[in-house]
Design a protein around this motif. Structure first.
Motif, PDB file in Angstrom:
ATOM      1  N   ASN A  37       1.342  -0.649   0.165  1.00 28.13           N
ATOM      2  CA  ASN A  37      -0.111  -0.115   0.450  1.00 28.13           C
ATOM      3  C   ASN A  37       0.624   0.918   0.158  1.00 28.13           C
ATOM      4  O   ASN A  37       0.477   2.319   0.803  1.00 28.13           O
ATOM      5  N   LEU A  38       2.226   1.636  -0.377  1.00 26.65           N
ATOM      6  CA  LEU A  38       2.991   2.443  -0.914  1.00 26.65           C
ATOM      7  C   LEU A  38       2.806   3.463  -1.811  1.00 26.65           C
ATOM      8  O   LEU A  38       2.905   5.101  -1.481  1.00 26.65           O
ATOM      9  N   ALA A  39       1.617   3.005  -2.224  1.00 22.31           N
ATOM     10  CA  ALA A  39       1.697   4.161  -3.660  1.00 22.31           C
ATOM     11  C   ALA A  39       0.334   5.170  -2.856  1.00 22.31           C
ATOM     12  O   ALA A  39       0.401   6.338  -2.623  1.00 22.31           O
ATOM     13  N   PHE A  40      -0.142   4.429  -2.266  1.00 23.00           N
ATOM     14  CA  PHE A  40      -1.767   5.525  -0.548  1.00 23.00           C
ATOM     15  C   PHE A  40      -0.141   6.359  -0.015  1.00 23.00           C
ATOM     16  O   PHE A  40      -0.994   7.335   0.502  1.00 23.00           O
ATOM     17  N   LEU A  41       0.453   5.563   0.704  1.00 23.63           N
ATOM     18  CA  LEU A  41       1.748   5.928   1.553  1.00 23.63           C
ATOM     19  C   LEU A  41       1.802   7.337   1.174  1.00 23.63           C
ATOM     20  O   LEU A  41       2.217   8.302   1.399  1.00 23.63           O
ATOM     21  N   LEU A  42       2.577   7.434  -0.242  1.00 26.38           N
ATOM     22  CA  LEU A  42       3.516   8.176  -1.203  1.00 26.38           C
ATOM     23  C   LEU A  42       2.391   9.681  -1.242  1.00 26.38           C
ATOM     24  O   LEU A  42       2.458  10.605  -1.183  1.00 26.38           O
ATOM     25  N   THR A  43       1.089   9.386  -1.966  1.00 28.35           N
ATOM     26  CA  THR A  43      -0.063  10.303  -1.926  1.00 28.35           C
ATOM     27  C   THR A  43      -0.336  10.780  -0.309  1.00 28.35           C
ATOM     28  O   THR A  43      -0.005  11.878  -0.601  1.00 28.35           O
ATOM     29  N   SER A  82      -1.796  -0.637   9.807  1.00 27.30           N
ATOM     30  CA  SER A  82      -3.464  -0.529   8.830  1.00 27.30           C
ATOM     31  C   SER A  82      -4.656  -1.365   9.889  1.00 27.30           C
ATOM     32  O   SER A  82      -3.576  -2.739  10.649  1.00 27.30           O
ATOM     33  N   ASP A  83      -5.585  -1.101  10.167  1.00 27.01           N
ATOM     34  CA  ASP A  83      -6.675  -1.857  10.808  1.00 27.01           C
ATOM     35  C   ASP A  83      -6.835  -2.876   9.929  1.00 27.01           C
ATOM     36  O   ASP A  83      -7.414  -3.759   9.046  1.00 27.01           O
ATOM     37  N   PRO A 121      -6.941   0.641   6.058  1.00 29.62           N
ATOM     38  CA  PRO A 121      -5.549   0.946   4.851  1.00 29.62           C
ATOM     39  C   PRO A 121      -5.979   2.354   3.856  1.00 29.62           C
ATOM     40  O   PRO A 121      -4.913   2.297   3.071  1.00 29.62           O
ATOM     41  N   LEU A 122      -7.035   2.540   4.235  1.00 29.04           N
ATOM     42  CA  LEU A 122      -7.997   3.404   2.759  1.00 29.04           C
ATOM     43  C   LEU A 122      -8.892   4.578   3.732  1.00 29.04           C
ATOM     44  O   LEU A 122      -8.777   5.061   3.104  1.00 29.04           O
ATOM     45  N   ASP A 123      -8.574   4.842   4.759  1.00 32.92           N
ATOM     46  CA  ASP A 123      -8.958   5.812   5.066  1.00 32.92           C
ATOM     47  C   ASP A 123      -7.478   6.880   5.611  1.00 32.92           C
ATOM     48  O   ASP A 123      -7.090   7.401   6.725  1.00 32.92           O
TER      49      ASP A 123
END
Length: 412
Positions: free
Chosen positions: A256-262, A352-353, A369-371
């Motif tokens: 989920n690193l693309a999310f983290l970098l966003t 992440s939960d 993980p999507l919050d």
């Protein structure tokens, strides 16, 4: 009376050239050390070649595991990558990120040649006999049922570790074809292993559900958490300034690193010069194009986000201790060793939960993980004031192997 244990070392030989281990590599090395240390075990290192077991020289293998342990542990001397990274993290921000700054390991050709020479020097295994035990904890020898089925016919018991079922349950995060390969491995383990050990209750539940779907009986299975290396101990080191966060793990889609970098771009837009740094520590894996695009092309992340690989444990420990927190936003995990290591060290963890985090690191700060807003708020708050890490009773290798020894009858 001594028990002969055939220990599959194929994965360790394959990792001889690496400067740093994956989580599965750590498990293989820990089992090798444990079996070699037991007085009631005669350790026979084996590897699978074309579905047939071959044995390698125990002395040579012993030297290999000692070399790997020393290299992967590291020492007080920073590597070139760690030195450059610490310099970049301590700077006022020069707009330049360290991305993939890891030279090829020194002596790489010699390391590979040594591994190949051990494999080539292997010889056919003397036909196994009843009472012996075969152990494989690296998903090796499971691509075909031939090896385990042949051992069972000769009265040899087997212990197989299943680390996760992610290629089957979440194939979208894996290399095409990995789902079919892992489906074969798991079916082989269920159909032919004498006993199975898994690393978490979550993995145990996934394995049981798979057995039902595939209409296969499940051998006796025990969930035993993995242990930690001695380096990952509590410490009261003050966090670094400027602040930074650390993520540890292979750079692949399920992390989920693309999310983290966003999120990090949004942090930079909102916090400006007060924005913290982020260090991604890990090798490139599958489906990492989106992460590379962020790292290489986002102007907002230049000088803020860095990526390195090949760091030994000593370097990991130094970087983790001074971080504001370790972040683990994975979509799915079978165990997540870095998250457990952070908790054991007393380093705050924002994760992440997901089921395995609720099972193993429930006291951490868990966020869906999507919050996005939830993660942004947590990261900004931790930047301004480092959270207090909660008390944590870390799993140990001693407890793990005590349970394994009882499970397979090696405790006498």
């Amino acid at each position: 009376m001594k028990r002969t244990v055939l220990f599959d070392v194929g994965r360790l030989l394959d990792r001889t050239a690496r400067d740093a281990p994956t989580g599965v590599d750590r498990v293989c090395l820990a089992y090798a050390d444990w079996l070699a240390s037991r007085r009631n075990v005669t350790l026979v290192p084996v590897l699978t070649v074309r579905n047939r077991l071959r044995t390698i020289d125990p002395g040579g293998f012993g030297r290999t595991i000692r070399t790997l342990r020393k290299r992967w542990a590291g020492d007080d001397s920073p590597t070139r990558s760690e030195h450059d990274l610490v310099q970049a993290l301590g700077s006022g921000g020069n707009g330049v990120s360290i991305i993939g700054h890891e030279a090829l390991p020194q002596g790489l050709a010699a390391r590979r040649a040594h591994a190949v020479s051990q494999a080539l020097a292997s010889r056919p295994l003397t036909p196994p006999t009843p009472g012996q035990t075969y152990i494989s904890v690296g998903h090796t020898s499971l691509n075909s049922p031939a090896t385990l089925a042949g051992l069972a016919r000769n009265g040899v018991s087997s212990l197989i570790m299943v680390h996760d079922l992610i290629p089957i349950t979440h194939p979208e995060y894996c290399r095409p074809g990995d789902d079919v390969r892992h489906w074969t491995r798991v079916r082989t383990a269920l159909a032919h292993a004498s006993r199975i050990v898994v690393n978490s209750r979550y993995t145990a539940d996934q394995l049981a559900a798979f057995a039902v779907r595939e209409q296969l009986p499940q051998p006796p299975t025990q969930a035993i958490p993995l242990g930690l290396e001695p380096a990952f101990l509590p410490c009261t080191t003050a966090p670094a300034d400027p602040p930074y966060f650390v993520h540890i793990g292979t750079i692949e889609a399920r992390k989920n690193l693309a999310f983290l970098l966003t999120l990090w771009r949004r942090l930079q837009e909102g916090m400006g010069d007060a924005c913290p740094r982020l260090v991604l520590i890990g090798r490139y894996g599958w489906e990492n194009e989106a992460v590379l695009d962020h790292l290489q092309r986002s102007p907002n992340l230049q000088g803020l986000v860095h990526q390195v690989s090949g760091l030994p444990d000593a370097a990991l420990v130094r970087l983790m201790h001074k971080a504001r927190a370790v972040v683990a936003p994975s979509s799915v995990e079978g165990f997540d060793l870095p998250a457990v290591e952070a908790m054991a060290m007393g380093v705050p963890l924002i994760a992440s939960d997901i089921p395995v985090h609720r099972e193993l690191v429930a006291a951490a700060q868990l966020i869906d993980p999507l919050d996005g807003p939830g993660w942004l708020a947590a990261l900004e708050a931790a930047t301004r004031k480092r959270p207090i890490a909660p008390p944590y009773a870390a799993p140990t290798w001693a407890a793990h192997f005590d349970a394994v020894a009882t499970f397979i009858g090696l405790d006498s």
